[in-house]
Design a protein around this motif. Structure first.
Motif, PDB file in Angstrom:
ATOM      1  N   LYS A   1       0.844  -1.193   0.000  1.00 56.83           N
ATOM      2  CA  LYS A   1       0.000   0.000   0.000  1.00 56.83           C
ATOM      3  C   LYS A   1       0.882   1.247   0.000  1.00 56.83           C
ATOM      4  N   LYS A   2       0.288   2.374  -0.360  1.00 56.14           N
ATOM      5  CA  LYS A   2       1.034   3.624  -0.427  1.00 56.14           C
ATOM      6  C   LYS A   2       1.046   4.326   0.930  1.00 56.14           C
ATOM      7  N   VAL A   3       2.007   5.233   1.097  1.00 54.29           N
ATOM      8  CA  VAL A   3       2.110   6.009   2.338  1.00 54.29           C
ATOM      9  C   VAL A   3       1.312   7.304   2.216  1.00 54.29           C
ATOM     10  N   THR A   4       1.270   8.047   3.292  1.00 53.83           N
ATOM     11  CA  THR A   4       0.508   9.295   3.344  1.00 53.83           C
ATOM     12  C   THR A   4       1.313  10.438   2.738  1.00 53.83           C
ATOM     13  N   THR A   5       0.662  11.224   1.897  1.00 60.65           N
ATOM     14  CA  THR A   5       1.265  12.423   1.321  1.00 60.65           C
ATOM     15  C   THR A   5       0.709  13.649   2.038  1.00 60.65           C
ATOM     16  N   THR A   6       1.599  14.541   2.464  1.00 56.04           N
ATOM     17  CA  THR A   6       1.197  15.733   3.199  1.00 56.04           C
ATOM     18  C   THR A   6       1.644  16.970   2.436  1.00 56.04           C
ATOM     19  N   VAL A   7       0.691  17.872   2.186  1.00 59.69           N
ATOM     20  CA  VAL A   7       0.987  19.145   1.529  1.00 59.69           C
ATOM     21  C   VAL A   7       0.943  20.233   2.599  1.00 59.69           C
ATOM     22  N   HIS A   8       2.087  20.884   2.828  1.00 60.72           N
ATOM     23  CA  HIS A   8       2.212  21.868   3.896  1.00 60.72           C
ATOM     24  C   HIS A   8       2.016  23.292   3.358  1.00 60.72           C
ATOM     25  N   ASN A   9       1.704  24.195   4.273  1.00 61.88           N
ATOM     26  CA  ASN A   9       1.519  25.623   3.980  1.00 61.88           C
ATOM     27  C   ASN A   9       0.384  25.858   2.981  1.00 61.88           C
ATOM     28  N   ILE A  10      -0.754  25.267   3.256  1.00 61.68           N
ATOM     29  CA  ILE A  10      -1.891  25.385   2.347  1.00 61.68           C
ATOM     30  C   ILE A  10      -2.385  26.828   2.258  1.00 61.68           C
ATOM     31  N   ILE A  11      -2.478  27.520   3.387  1.00 60.42           N
ATOM     32  CA  ILE A  11      -3.040  28.863   3.403  1.00 60.42           C
ATOM     33  C   ILE A  11      -1.968  29.921   3.188  1.00 60.42           C
ATOM     34  N   VAL A  12      -0.887  29.852   3.959  1.00 62.58           N
ATOM     35  CA  VAL A  12       0.163  30.868   3.917  1.00 62.58           C
ATOM     36  C   VAL A  12       1.510  30.186   3.744  1.00 62.58           C
ATOM     37  N   GLY A  13       2.357  30.784   2.905  1.00 59.05           N
ATOM     38  CA  GLY A  13       3.704  30.266   2.731  1.00 59.05           C
ATOM     39  C   GLY A  13       3.849  29.471   1.450  1.00 59.05           C
ATOM     40  N   LYS A  14       5.068  29.003   1.220  1.00 56.92           N
ATOM     41  CA  LYS A  14       5.371  28.232   0.030  1.00 56.92           C
ATOM     42  C   LYS A  14       4.997  26.774   0.236  1.00 56.92           C
ATOM     43  N   LEU A  15       4.253  26.214  -0.701  1.00 51.90           N
ATOM     44  CA  LEU A  15       3.827  24.826  -0.598  1.00 51.90           C
ATOM     45  C   LEU A  15       5.033  23.887  -0.689  1.00 51.90           C
ATOM     46  N   TRP A  16       5.004  22.847   0.135  1.00 53.28           N
ATOM     47  CA  TRP A  16       6.002  21.787   0.011  1.00 53.28           C
ATOM     48  C   TRP A  16       5.377  20.468   0.428  1.00 53.28           C
ATOM     49  N   ILE A  17       5.934  19.386  -0.099  1.00 51.36           N
ATOM     50  CA  ILE A  17       5.317  18.063   0.012  1.00 51.36           C
ATOM     51  C   ILE A  17       6.231  17.135   0.791  1.00 51.36           C
ATOM     52  N   ASP A  18       5.615  16.299   1.623  1.00 46.11           N
ATOM     53  CA  ASP A  18       6.360  15.290   2.378  1.00 46.11           C
ATOM     54  C   ASP A  18       5.622  13.961   2.282  1.00 46.11           C
ATOM     55  N   GLN A  19       6.379  12.874   2.344  1.00 43.54           N
ATOM     56  CA  GLN A  19       5.821  11.529   2.354  1.00 43.54           C
ATOM     57  C   GLN A  19       6.205  10.882   3.681  1.00 43.54           C
ATOM     58  N   SER A  20       5.254  10.252   4.337  1.00 42.53           N
ATOM     59  CA  SER A  20       5.544   9.640   5.630  1.00 42.53           C
ATOM     60  C   SER A  20       4.665   8.413   5.824  1.00 42.53           C
ATOM     61  N   GLY A  21       5.171   7.499   6.635  1.00 40.67           N
ATOM     62  CA  GLY A  21       4.424   6.279   6.917  1.00 40.67           C
ATOM     63  C   GLY A  21       5.280   5.045   6.714  1.00 40.67           C
ATOM     64  N   GLU A  22       4.633   3.900   6.731  1.00 41.32           N
ATOM     65  CA  GLU A  22       5.333   2.624   6.590  1.00 41.32           C
ATOM     66  C   GLU A  22       4.673   1.790   5.508  1.00 41.32           C
ATOM     67  N   ILE A  23       5.494   1.012   4.815  1.00 39.58           N
ATOM     68  CA  ILE A  23       5.014   0.131   3.750  1.00 39.58           C
ATOM     69  C   ILE A  23       5.507  -1.284   4.046  1.00 39.58           C
ATOM     70  N   ASP A  24       4.614  -2.233   3.967  1.00 34.12           N
ATOM     71  CA  ASP A  24       4.978  -3.650   4.077  1.00 34.12           C
ATOM     72  C   ASP A  24       4.736  -4.307   2.723  1.00 34.12           C
ATOM     73  N   ILE A  25       5.821  -4.714   2.075  1.00 38.33           N
ATOM     74  CA  ILE A  25       5.725  -5.432   0.810  1.00 38.33           C
ATOM     75  C   ILE A  25       5.774  -6.926   1.117  1.00 38.33           C
ATOM     76  N   VAL A  26       4.775  -7.643   0.639  1.00 33.92           N
ATOM     77  CA  VAL A  26       4.647  -9.064   0.961  1.00 33.92           C
ATOM     78  C   VAL A  26       4.713  -9.885  -0.318  1.00 33.92           C
ATOM     79  N   ASN A  27       5.516 -10.933  -0.289  1.00 39.52           N
ATOM     80  CA  ASN A  27       5.530 -11.923  -1.359  1.00 39.52           C
ATOM     81  C   ASN A  27       4.594 -13.047  -0.932  1.00 39.52           C
ATOM     82  N   HIS A  28       3.428 -13.114  -1.561  1.00 37.37           N
ATOM     83  CA  HIS A  28       2.406 -14.064  -1.127  1.00 37.37           C
ATOM     84  C   HIS A  28       2.772 -15.507  -1.441  1.00 37.37           C
ATOM     85  N   ARG A  29       3.745 -15.730  -2.301  1.00 31.95           N
ATOM     86  CA  ARG A  29       4.137 -17.106  -2.622  1.00 31.95           C
ATOM     87  C   ARG A  29       5.164 -17.646  -1.637  1.00 31.95           C
TER      88      ARG A  29
END
Length: 783
Positions: free
Chosen positions: A524-552
């Motif tokens: 699954k994908k992690v959370t994307t956060t867009v900062h400074n929505i109202i005031v300031g310069k927009l910048w993007i961060d990615q945070s969280g955890e990913i578990d990749i599973v080989n089902h075989r």
């Protein structure tokens, strides 16, 4: 703030000014007075301290200067000294960088000349000849002091005789009688002679002083360098003792640690990353660490040198450590290019793709002018203009996950599942590299909208996306490659506006299946956060955890995307991960950043610390081989900052193509008008499409439910195409429960995934056959 505003100084000049220096977690950046002189960068708390207290000095001859962003830069000597500095503006930072680079070049050149000079006499070793060296220095200092006194005396005499000469010349101008003329001329001649004699004495004293200083400066520099090296050796020894003390303390507490014979303290010391604040930063300030700082879950240390053997010994090592022979197959040869690698083959594109789009217009937009008219309305009814968008749809952004498809091509050739997992993990991280500067919002697809990405002749894969639901909004994606892999995903977006930032949580899973091995991976994908929505310069961060599973096979890879923190000393956008088998045994450690590169290190041995560790939690120490590169980001094309920061692939996604379906995103008129810079027309066309979609949806609901009450009809969201980010907030539960549009997708069918048991849309086929026949009769008219 008194900051130097003069032009960049010449290489030999002294440069001074205020900078902000990182001190500790409590006080953060503090204002300090910096002085650059003679290849040394020193700093003080105030200008008044320059005469008596220097807080720190770093030699630029061996220093590394790195720029972090518009105002921040780092100076490090590769050892114990690292200065994280911040200028007041980008212009001021550039002045300092230029001055530092010039001073570094000059210091390096002087050091080279000193090493190559005829004065090859090395300073006596520590503990040998210390008294004679001290007496020699004292004697030289006395001689230089005497010369300085001579210079001072000559200076006083020159001032005295110069004043007398000036008075005589003034008196000579006022002489009118013949009898006085000769007497005044004689006085002037005498005083001029005295001035000449004194000046010659001054010149000779300066010459002697300069010769003496030059004769001893090189020897002093070498002696100073020897003292610095000895200090570094003492610091390394002290750090080794501290580490050994820590090992003994942990052993006393009952923790399991690596035996000393299996670790190399010297390597551990040199391999440790420099920290943001050096120990000598402030004499009277204690350094504090944020109690809430995210602690790393594991520690990596260099493996014992006996593991760094090549050739046939690798399999022996594998069996010695209890690994399968195939486990160690991800080595330098796997990552390097080989004759069968897609990168080493010469790719001849069948058609020339565009490399530019029209530059983004500089239209200003006041967010408050939009929000003030929406007070009291439902969020889903707020119309969003194209000024916040980029000229691509969400389906096209989803297709950008294939930017680094070569990683899956390599993974398909792997014979070992753990090795294959490393490439799949790198591919997972690489899909976020295009988002670092992409603050524009993609167009939300209309229901039934599609996007094809046919790169079969160029890259060996074909990709198809379709907007399969609008409540909640969801898109299905299917890509297949002739090189042995299939990628499919269904992604819905949930968002939460939290005042200063917007969090976007993707729902749904991504699946990758390899035909040859039948390995089936999902994540699954992690959370994307867009900062400074109202005031300031927009910048993007990615945070969280990913578990990749080989089902075989049961293999897993746990990836952790560290959120940005102002107080963190780690590199920004950091990603770490561990690849384990079904028994939980670690085989590879992954590290890097999601916007730049990923590396892997093979684990040779691991140990688990006790639960009474320093942080009160369990940590694992991995002994690894040297890190090797798995993936590196391709630089953006020239002028990308004027083209929405699009990558080379993104520039081609909206390029018109013949034969695509009438529902393809390339045919969307509002998106095309925005790309051409005609934003007012794009806004009008966007409103037309939204109204058309609302009308179609009302008709579909009336047909599906004739018994709906009149009060329930007509309550559709006003912004039919723009409610992904603010309309219904789909949770994992209601997302899995089904869609509410009464719409049957054209090319996908909702089924239960056999691997995960989750309902998802799976490609049913027929699209590429319809394209070959040019038969699009069954496609709806959505544009």
């Amino acid at each position: 703030m008194s900051e130097p505003k003069a032009p960049i100084p010449a290489p030999g000049d002294t440069y001074k000014g205020w900078l902000f220096k990182w001190t500790n977690y409590i006080k953060g950046y503090q204002r300090r007075w910096f002085v650059l002189s003679n290849g040394l960068l020193s700093y003080y708390r105030t200008q008044a301290e320059m005469g008596h207290t220097c807080r720190g000095t770093i030699n630029l001859a061996t220093a590394n200067i790195a720029v972090e962003d518009s105002c921040n830069f780092v100076i490090s000597n590769g050892g114990t000294q690292t200065y994280h500095l911040k200028a007041s503006s980008e212009v001021e930072r550039q002045r300092w960088i230029t001055a530092l680079e010039l001073a570094k070049a000059k210091a390096f050149r002087m050091q080279a000349e000193s090493d190559d000079s005829g004065d090859e006499s090395s300073p006596p070793a520590a503990g040998q000849g210390g008294g004679s060296r001290n007496s020699e220095v004292q004697s030289t200092l006395r001689t230089l002091g005497s010369k300085v006194e001579d210079l001072s005396t000559c200076n006083d005499l020159i001032a005295k005789h110069g004043s007398a000469l000036q008075r005589s010349l003034s008196e000579l101008e006022g002489v009118r009688l013949e009898g006085q003329t000769s007497e005044k001329i004689r006085q002037v001649t005498e005083r001029a002679t005295l001035f000449r004699i004194t000046s010659n004495a001054m010149i000779n004293a300066c010459r002697d002083f300069l010769s003496l200083a030059q004769a001893h400066s090189k020897r002093w520099q070498k002696a100073l360098q020897a003292e610095r090296e000895q200090r570094v050796r003492l610091e390394e020894t002290l750090e080794q003792l501290a580490k050994q003390h820590n090992h003994l303390e942990r052993a006393f507490r009952g923790a399991t640690v690596l035996p000393p014979s299996q670790s190399n303290p010297a390597i551990d010391n040199k391999g440790s990353a420099p920290v943001k604040g050096d120990a000598s930063d402030e004499d009277d300030e204690n350094e504090f660490f944020d109690a809430c700082e995210d602690v790393q879950e594991f520690i990596t240390v260099p493996a014992d040198p006996k593991y760094h053997r090549s050739g046939s010994n690798v399999s022996g090592i594998s069996s010695e450590m209890g690994m399968d022979d195939g486990t160690a197959s991800l080595d330098e040869q796997s990552v390097a290019s080989n004759p069968e690698s897609p990168q080493s083959q010469e790719v001849v594109p069948m058609r020339k793709r565009r490399t530019r789009i029209p530059d983004k217009p500089n239209y200003s937009l006041n967010l408050w002018s939009i929000m003030k008219n929406c007070i009291g309305k439902e969020l889903s009814k707020i119309p969003m203009p194209v000024n916040f968008n980029e000229p691509l749809s969400m389906l096209q952004r989803l297709s950008e996950d294939l930017e680094y498809y070569e990683l899956l091509d390599r993974a398909a050739k792997c014979h070992n599942s753990l090795e294959q997992m490393c490439y799949v993990a790198a591919f997972t991280v690489s899909s976020y590299s295009t988002t670092v500067h992409r603050t524009g919002k993609p167009f939300n697809p209309l229901l039934g909208e599609t996007f094809e990405l046919d790169r079969a002749q160029e890259s060996g894969y074909r990709s198809l996306c379709e907007q399969v639901s609008h409540h909640p909004p969801a898109a299905a994606h299917h890509a297949i490659s002739e090189r042995g892999w299939t990628l499919r995903q269904e992604i819905a977006l949930a968002s939460k506006f939290r005042g200063k930032y917007l969090s976007i949580m993707p729902l749904g899973s991504i699946h990758c299946i390899f035909e040859k091995s039948n390995n089936h991976y999902s994540w699954k994908k992690v959370t994307t956060t867009v900062h400074n929505i109202i005031v300031g310069k927009l910048w993007i961060d990615q945070s969280g955890e990913i578990d990749i599973v080989n089902h075989r096979t049961g293999d897993r890879c746990h990836l952790k995307f560290a959120p940005y923190s102002y107080f963190s000393r780690d590199v920004a956008r950091k990603v770490t991960g561990v690849v384990t088998d079904k028994e939980g045994k670690a085989h590879y450690v992954l590290s890097g950043t999601w916007d730049e590169k990923m590396e892997y290190s093979r684990v040779m041995q691991s140990s688990r610390g006790g639960e009474n560790g320093a942080e009160g939690r369990q940590k694992t120490v991995y002994q690894t081989l040297k890190a090797k590169e798995l993936w590196k980001k391709t630089p953006l094309p020239d002028g990308a900052e004027n083209m929405y920061y699009f990558s080379t692939l993104a520039l081609t996604l909206n390029e018109p193509e013949e034969g695509v379906a009438p529902t393809d995103s390339r045919r969307r008129p509002d998106q095309r008008l925005m790309e051409q810079g005609r934003w007012e027309e794009a806004n009008a066309e966007k409103q037309r499409l939204e109204e058309k979609q609302r009308t179609v949806r009302r008709e579909r609901e009336r047909e599906a439910n004739r018994s709906a009450s009149p009060s329930e009809e007509g309550k559709e969201p006003a912004d039919g195409a723009e409610e992904v980010e603010i309309a219904s907030e789909p949770s994992e539960t209601n997302y899995k429960s089904g869609h509410q549009d009464n719409y049957k997708a054209m090319w996908f069918e909702r089924r239960v995934d056999p691997a995960t048991g989750e309902p998802t849309h799976i490609y049913t086929g027929g699209y590429w056959e319809a394209k070959e026949q040019g038969n699009w009769d069954s496609c709806p008219d959505i544009f």
